[in-house]
Design a protein around this motif. Structure first.
Motif, PDB file in Angstrom:
ATOM      1  N   ARG A  36       0.827  -1.203   0.000  1.00  0.00           N
ATOM      2  CA  ARG A  36       0.000   0.000   0.000  1.00  0.00           C
ATOM      3  C   ARG A  36       0.864   1.258   0.000  1.00  0.00           C
ATOM      4  NH1 ARG A  36      -5.434  -1.149   3.690  1.00  0.00           N
ATOM      5  NH2 ARG A  36      -5.834  -3.260   2.883  1.00  0.00           N
ATOM      6  N   GLN A  37       1.969   1.218   0.741  1.00  0.00           N
ATOM      7  CA  GLN A  37       2.900   2.346   0.745  1.00  0.00           C
ATOM      8  C   GLN A  37       3.486   2.551  -0.644  1.00  0.00           C
ATOM      9  OE1 GLN A  37       3.769   4.480   3.119  1.00  0.00           O
ATOM     10  NE2 GLN A  37       5.916   5.071   2.934  1.00  0.00           N
ATOM     11  N   ARG A  70       0.934   4.159  -2.918  1.00  0.00           N
ATOM     12  CA  ARG A  70       0.737   5.584  -2.634  1.00  0.00           C
ATOM     13  C   ARG A  70       1.863   6.432  -3.188  1.00  0.00           C
ATOM     14  NH1 ARG A  70      -0.936   3.816   2.571  1.00  0.00           N
ATOM     15  NH2 ARG A  70       1.178   4.174   3.352  1.00  0.00           N
ATOM     16  N   THR A  71       3.076   5.894  -3.206  1.00  0.00           N
ATOM     17  CA  THR A  71       4.251   6.701  -3.531  1.00  0.00           C
ATOM     18  C   THR A  71       4.850   6.400  -4.895  1.00  0.00           C
ATOM     19  OG1 THR A  71       5.683   5.099  -2.399  1.00  0.00           O
ATOM     20  CG2 THR A  71       4.825   6.922  -1.086  1.00  0.00           C
ATOM     21  N   GLU A 113      -6.308  -1.190   7.563  1.00  0.00           N
ATOM     22  CA  GLU A 113      -6.269   0.256   7.659  1.00  0.00           C
ATOM     23  C   GLU A 113      -5.669   0.619   9.016  1.00  0.00           C
ATOM     24  OE1 GLU A 113      -7.009   2.794   5.480  1.00  0.00           O
ATOM     25  OE2 GLU A 113      -7.002   1.111   4.078  1.00  0.00           O
ATOM     26  N   SER A 130      -0.676  13.142   7.152  1.00  0.00           N
ATOM     27  CA  SER A 130      -0.880  12.466   5.872  1.00  0.00           C
ATOM     28  C   SER A 130      -1.807  11.263   6.001  1.00  0.00           C
ATOM     29  CB  SER A 130       0.462  12.027   5.275  1.00  0.00           C
ATOM     30  OG  SER A 130       1.030  10.970   6.030  1.00  0.00           O
ATOM     31  N   HIS A 131      -2.100  10.859   7.247  1.00  0.00           N
ATOM     32  CA  HIS A 131      -3.013   9.731   7.474  1.00  0.00           C
ATOM     33  C   HIS A 131      -4.365  10.210   8.020  1.00  0.00           C
ATOM     34  CE1 HIS A 131      -0.238   6.362   6.707  1.00  0.00           C
ATOM     35  NE2 HIS A 131       0.689   7.187   7.150  1.00  0.00           N
ATOM     36  N   GLN A 167      -4.215  16.137   5.121  1.00  0.00           N
ATOM     37  CA  GLN A 167      -3.220  15.718   4.142  1.00  0.00           C
ATOM     38  C   GLN A 167      -2.635  16.915   3.404  1.00  0.00           C
ATOM     39  OE1 GLN A 167      -4.733  12.546   1.608  1.00  0.00           O
ATOM     40  NE2 GLN A 167      -5.829  11.660   3.331  1.00  0.00           N
TER      41      GLN A 167
END
Length: 357
Positions: A165-166, A169-170, A264, A300-301, A307
């Motif tokens: 997931r990281q 996102r990036t 999550e 950011s979370h 965010q």
């Protein structure tokens, strides 16, 4: 997350506490346009001893309740029988499964080799070599030392899923892994969960490597961002290698993450990757950037507004350094508070401009 506008503040020791206060200045409502509630706990060594770590358990309960914590660096005494590490207690009490440390290039600071793109180490927060049962048998040259380690599939799954997931996102690639060829039963459990996560995230690039090859290949990494899932001790060592590859750990924050059943985040605690730097205490010379970035990482979370504020803080820090506003460790002349003042001014300007667009 339970409460996106309440942050549990864990006060630290020495320079760790001073830099925490600088981070909180950036999170003020007149800077980021958000009303945040700060619930504070004194985790100084003196208070931990005074309460026999009771204050640490209270702080951990508050993080479980509110979902977010921001921690200053603390002293861990070396003597046996003392209060020990507050981080260990917090990990256990909030059910932290993953520790994430991200190294990133700081403008104007020369990285080692060709490392330019961000690298995130996603490691187990519990189990493995840490907390293993150890004993010795025999005497003299025949003495033998043993250690029984354990890892859990649910923790392996959390590490692998968060890593993918990281990366999603990036825009990064999931890279590396354990020594699954030599240890297919033990270390292979993490590799099995990495492969399963790869199937769930087919759009994320995936390049598994043995841990020794991972170390070797990191030195020749160039412009591609990486996320590296790892066992607990492997990840600890990897972090100590990766963060200095960027020339300074001033741009690196550390996150402890606990999860809901759907992976999550249920609770996140952010802190700087550095220690308490007692020799710098009271001199207004320490670099607050890592603590400021830790606060931004929490935002950011949160929701869209949070965010946006987190992005403004990150950009403001890096742009300030790029344009010559630096503390002494990065070759500049600004003091701790002066650097924070510069970041605050830039955050305000960014958010005002973005609001007008």
């Amino acid at each position: 997350m339970r409460d996106e506008h309440t942050i549990v503040v864990l006060e630290g020791d020495q320079t760790g506490q001073e830099l925490l206060e600088e981070s909180l200045r950036v999170l003020a409502p007149d800077v980021i346009g958000l009303e945040l509630d700060f619930v504070r706990f004194d985790l100084s060594l003196e208070r931990r001893r005074e309460t026999d770590n009771g204050v640490v358990y209270e702080a951990a309960a508050a993080i479980r309740e509110h979902g977010m914590g921001l921690k200053g660096a603390t002293v861990t005494p070396e003597q046996r029988g003392d209060v020990g590490s507050p981080n260990r207690i917090i990990r256990e009490e909030i059910g932290g499964k993953v520790i994430v440390r991200t190294g990133r290039r700081i403008p104007g600071v020369m990285p080692v080799g060709g490392v330019f793109a961000p690298i995130s180490i996603v490691r187990m927060a519990v189990g493995d070599a840490y907390g293993a049962t150890e004993w010795r048998e025999g005497e003299g040259d025949d003495e033998v030392a043993f250690r029984t380690e354990r890892i859990e599939r649910r923790v392996c799954r959390a590490v692998a899923e968060f890593a993918f997931r990281q990366a999603a996102r990036t825009g990064a690639k999931v890279f590396g892994g354990p020594k699954y060829t030599v240890s297919p039963t033990y270390e292979g459990m993490l590799k099995e969960e990495m492969d399963a996560a790869a199937e769930r995230h087919p759009d994320v690039r995936y390049e598994p490597q043995l841990i020794d090859a991972t170390f070797a290949l990191l030195i020749s990494t160039t412009g591609e961002p990486l996320v590296i899932p790892a066992l607990n001790r492997d990840g600890d060592i990897l972090s100590d290698l990766v963060l200095p590859l960027f020339g300074s750990i001033a741009g690196s924050e550390s996150l402890l993450v606990a999860f809901e059943d759907d992976f999550e985040p249920a609770a996140i605690m952010a802190e700087a990757a550095h220690g308490t730097a007692p020799s710098l205490q009271g001199k207004n010379v320490a670099n607050p950037m890592a603590m400021i970035l830790a606060g931004a990482a929490l935002l950011s979370h949160t929701d869209d507004e949070g965010q946006r504020a987190g992005r403004a803080i990150r950009e403001a820090c890096l742009e300030a350094v790029a344009q010559g506003s630096r503390t002494a460790d990065l070759g500049g002349e600004l003091g701790t508070s002066e650097f924070t003042d510069e970041v605050i001014a830039r955050v305000r300007a960014k958010l005002e401009v973005w609001a007008s667009l």
